[in-house]
Design a protein around this motif. Sequence first.
Motif, PDB file in Angstrom:
ATOM      1  N   ASP A 144       0.862  -1.178   0.000  1.00  0.00           N
ATOM      2  CA  ASP A 144       0.000   0.000   0.000  1.00  0.00           C
ATOM      3  C   ASP A 144       0.900   1.229   0.000  1.00  0.00           C
ATOM      4  OD1 ASP A 144      -2.657  -1.156   0.184  1.00  0.00           O
ATOM      5  OD2 ASP A 144      -2.095  -1.780   2.205  1.00  0.00           O
ATOM      6  N   VAL A 145       0.528   2.215  -0.801  1.00  0.00           N
ATOM      7  CA  VAL A 145       1.267   3.472  -0.846  1.00  0.00           C
ATOM      8  C   VAL A 145       0.289   4.568  -0.431  1.00  0.00           C
ATOM      9  CG1 VAL A 145       2.651   5.036  -2.251  1.00  0.00           C
ATOM     10  CG2 VAL A 145       2.673   2.576  -2.745  1.00  0.00           C
ATOM     11  N   ALA A 146       0.592   5.236   0.677  1.00  0.00           N
ATOM     12  CA  ALA A 146      -0.270   6.286   1.204  1.00  0.00           C
ATOM     13  C   ALA A 146      -0.347   7.455   0.218  1.00  0.00           C
ATOM     14  CB  ALA A 146       0.260   6.767   2.550  1.00  0.00           C
ATOM     15  N   THR A 206      11.482  -5.433   7.916  1.00  0.00           N
ATOM     16  CA  THR A 206      11.310  -6.860   8.204  1.00  0.00           C
ATOM     17  C   THR A 206       9.866  -7.110   8.592  1.00  0.00           C
ATOM     18  OG1 THR A 206      13.601  -7.053   8.939  1.00  0.00           O
ATOM     19  CG2 THR A 206      12.084  -8.779   9.651  1.00  0.00           C
ATOM     20  N   VAL A 207       9.278  -8.140   7.993  1.00  0.00           N
ATOM     21  CA  VAL A 207       7.885  -8.508   8.273  1.00  0.00           C
ATOM     22  C   VAL A 207       7.806 -10.013   8.512  1.00  0.00           C
ATOM     23  CG1 VAL A 207       6.964  -6.613   6.876  1.00  0.00           C
ATOM     24  CG2 VAL A 207       7.261  -8.859   5.836  1.00  0.00           C
ATOM     25  N   THR A 208       6.725 -10.430   9.155  1.00  0.00           N
ATOM     26  CA  THR A 208       6.489 -11.858   9.378  1.00  0.00           C
ATOM     27  C   THR A 208       5.192 -12.256   8.684  1.00  0.00           C
ATOM     28  OG1 THR A 208       7.617 -11.737  11.511  1.00  0.00           O
ATOM     29  CG2 THR A 208       6.225 -13.663  11.112  1.00  0.00           C
ATOM     30  N   PRO A 209       5.278 -12.986   7.563  1.00  0.00           N
ATOM     31  CA  PRO A 209       4.065 -13.433   6.878  1.00  0.00           C
ATOM     32  C   PRO A 209       3.203 -14.317   7.776  1.00  0.00           C
ATOM     33  CG  PRO A 209       5.990 -13.691   5.471  1.00  0.00           C
ATOM     34  CD  PRO A 209       6.495 -13.383   6.854  1.00  0.00           C
ATOM     35  N   GLN A 210       1.899 -14.208   7.602  1.00  0.00           N
ATOM     36  CA  GLN A 210       0.933 -14.987   8.374  1.00  0.00           C
ATOM     37  C   GLN A 210       0.193 -15.944   7.440  1.00  0.00           C
ATOM     38  OE1 GLN A 210       0.576 -14.559  11.833  1.00  0.00           O
ATOM     39  NE2 GLN A 210       2.391 -13.306  11.498  1.00  0.00           N
ATOM     40  N   MET A 211      -0.079 -17.147   7.912  1.00  0.00           N
ATOM     41  CA  MET A 211      -0.829 -18.127   7.142  1.00  0.00           C
ATOM     42  C   MET A 211      -2.293 -17.702   7.122  1.00  0.00           C
ATOM     43  SD  MET A 211      -0.444 -20.791   5.292  1.00  0.00           S
ATOM     44  CE  MET A 211       1.138 -21.461   5.739  1.00  0.00           C
ATOM     45  N   LEU A 212      -2.893 -17.656   5.946  1.00  0.00           N
ATOM     46  CA  LEU A 212      -4.300 -17.284   5.793  1.00  0.00           C
ATOM     47  C   LEU A 212      -5.120 -18.481   5.351  1.00  0.00           C
ATOM     48  CD1 LEU A 212      -4.043 -13.845   3.973  1.00  0.00           C
ATOM     49  CD2 LEU A 212      -4.215 -14.295   6.410  1.00  0.00           C
ATOM     50  N   PRO A 260       0.784 -18.173   2.989  1.00  0.00           N
ATOM     51  CA  PRO A 260       1.225 -17.029   3.780  1.00  0.00           C
ATOM     52  C   PRO A 260       1.166 -15.719   2.988  1.00  0.00           C
ATOM     53  CG  PRO A 260       3.108 -18.299   3.050  1.00  0.00           C
ATOM     54  CD  PRO A 260       1.884 -19.022   2.570  1.00  0.00           C
ATOM     55  N   GLN A 261       0.851 -14.655   3.706  1.00  0.00           N
ATOM     56  CA  GLN A 261       0.864 -13.312   3.154  1.00  0.00           C
ATOM     57  C   GLN A 261       1.439 -12.346   4.180  1.00  0.00           C
ATOM     58  OE1 GLN A 261      -2.885 -11.735   1.897  1.00  0.00           O
ATOM     59  NE2 GLN A 261      -3.034 -13.066   0.119  1.00  0.00           N
ATOM     60  N   ALA A 262       2.022 -11.278   3.684  1.00  0.00           N
ATOM     61  CA  ALA A 262       2.475 -10.173   4.511  1.00  0.00           C
ATOM     62  C   ALA A 262       2.037  -8.896   3.816  1.00  0.00           C
ATOM     63  CB  ALA A 262       3.990 -10.203   4.674  1.00  0.00           C
ATOM     64  N   GLY A 263       2.079  -7.799   4.532  1.00  0.00           N
ATOM     65  CA  GLY A 263       1.716  -6.513   3.950  1.00  0.00           C
ATOM     66  C   GLY A 263       2.657  -5.429   4.418  1.00  0.00           C
ATOM     67  N   VAL A 264       2.994  -4.518   3.496  1.00  0.00           N
ATOM     68  CA  VAL A 264       3.833  -3.375   3.825  1.00  0.00           C
ATOM     69  C   VAL A 264       3.163  -2.101   3.330  1.00  0.00           C
ATOM     70  CG1 VAL A 264       6.011  -4.661   3.859  1.00  0.00           C
ATOM     71  CG2 VAL A 264       5.223  -3.623   1.718  1.00  0.00           C
ATOM     72  N   VAL A 265       3.523  -0.973   3.972  1.00  0.00           N
ATOM     73  CA  VAL A 265       2.958   0.324   3.643  1.00  0.00           C
ATOM     74  C   VAL A 265       4.093   1.328   3.488  1.00  0.00           C
ATOM     75  CG1 VAL A 265       1.480   2.207   4.458  1.00  0.00           C
ATOM     76  CG2 VAL A 265       0.901  -0.149   5.004  1.00  0.00           C
ATOM     77  N   GLU A 296       4.550   5.103   3.798  1.00  0.00           N
ATOM     78  CA  GLU A 296       3.811   6.246   4.343  1.00  0.00           C
ATOM     79  C   GLU A 296       4.781   7.205   5.010  1.00  0.00           C
ATOM     80  OE1 GLU A 296      -0.346   6.873   6.671  1.00  0.00           O
ATOM     81  OE2 GLU A 296       0.932   5.265   7.424  1.00  0.00           O
ATOM     82  N   ASP A 297       4.617   8.481   4.709  1.00  0.00           N
ATOM     83  CA  ASP A 297       5.473   9.532   5.281  1.00  0.00           C
ATOM     84  C   ASP A 297       6.956   9.238   5.059  1.00  0.00           C
ATOM     85  OD1 ASP A 297       3.207  10.922   6.192  1.00  0.00           O
ATOM     86  OD2 ASP A 297       3.189   9.778   8.067  1.00  0.00           O
ATOM     87  N   GLY A 298       7.276   8.719   3.873  1.00  0.00           N
ATOM     88  CA  GLY A 298       8.665   8.493   3.506  1.00  0.00           C
ATOM     89  C   GLY A 298       9.332   7.304   4.143  1.00  0.00           C
ATOM     90  N   THR A 299       8.539   6.411   4.780  1.00  0.00           N
ATOM     91  CA  THR A 299       9.119   5.208   5.388  1.00  0.00           C
ATOM     92  C   THR A 299       8.323   3.965   4.953  1.00  0.00           C
ATOM     93  OG1 THR A 299       7.759   5.375   7.385  1.00  0.00           O
ATOM     94  CG2 THR A 299       9.913   6.472   7.440  1.00  0.00           C
ATOM     95  N   LEU A 300       8.985   2.826   5.071  1.00  0.00           N
ATOM     96  CA  LEU A 300       8.354   1.545   4.781  1.00  0.00           C
ATOM     97  C   LEU A 300       8.166   0.812   6.101  1.00  0.00           C
ATOM     98  CD1 LEU A 300       7.448  -0.498   2.568  1.00  0.00           C
ATOM     99  CD2 LEU A 300       9.763  -1.444   2.676  1.00  0.00           C
ATOM    100  N   ARG A 301       6.950   0.335   6.339  1.00  0.00           N
ATOM    101  CA  ARG A 301       6.670  -0.389   7.587  1.00  0.00           C
ATOM    102  C   ARG A 301       5.711  -1.539   7.298  1.00  0.00           C
ATOM    103  NH1 ARG A 301       1.532   0.764   9.045  1.00  0.00           N
ATOM    104  NH2 ARG A 301       0.662   2.741   8.371  1.00  0.00           N
ATOM    105  N   GLU A 302       5.657  -2.466   8.267  1.00  0.00           N
ATOM    106  CA  GLU A 302       4.724  -3.590   8.152  1.00  0.00           C
ATOM    107  C   GLU A 302       3.304  -3.066   8.330  1.00  0.00           C
ATOM    108  OE1 GLU A 302       4.344  -8.205   9.659  1.00  0.00           O
ATOM    109  OE2 GLU A 302       5.501  -6.811  10.879  1.00  0.00           O
ATOM    110  N   ARG A 303       2.384  -3.611   7.568  1.00  0.00           N
ATOM    111  CA  ARG A 303       0.976  -3.212   7.662  1.00  0.00           C
ATOM    112  C   ARG A 303       0.298  -3.995   8.738  1.00  0.00           C
ATOM    113  NH1 ARG A 303      -3.389  -4.917   3.499  1.00  0.00           N
ATOM    114  NH2 ARG A 303      -1.928  -6.547   3.547  1.00  0.00           N
TER     115      ARG A 303
END
Length: 163
Positions: A42-44, A131-137, A149-154, A156-163
Amino acid sequence: MRAGVHGFGALILVGAVAGCASTFGGGGVCTEIGVPVGVSLDVAPSDAAGARSAEVEVCWDGRCRGSEVELSESTESVDEGCEDGACTARSVPTGGQHGFAFVDALPTDPVEVGVVLLGDGGTELFTGTTTVTPQMLEANGPGCAEGGPQAGVVVEDGTLRER
């Protein structure tokens, strides 16, 4: 002999009804819907201006897998109220963008995700890692086969973080 035949017929009927109950009412039906394995991006709105695509790299156990991601306009539903028992909503752009990087064999252990947002002509607009930890769906919920497994990142405000 007649009583035995009627008793046997009743057992078949009870078995058929029990089978239907377990399929239709007892615990839900498991469909063939799959879960895409990978990382959603996701890109804010504050970071989406000019972004056309992204490069996503996911690394674990000393190996990396890269994926080009096409970005799409993000939307949200806006409630337009109810009239005469009918409720409506409409989809409006948020100014953000989103995409999905398919990653084969993604583990459920922590992985490092690198994202590069690209503008027209491949111009780099943003670069970041997290760094993110994918979760089994489970696409069909508990009791059905695991999906993946899936993970999500965002971004936002010039940084990348786990969603």
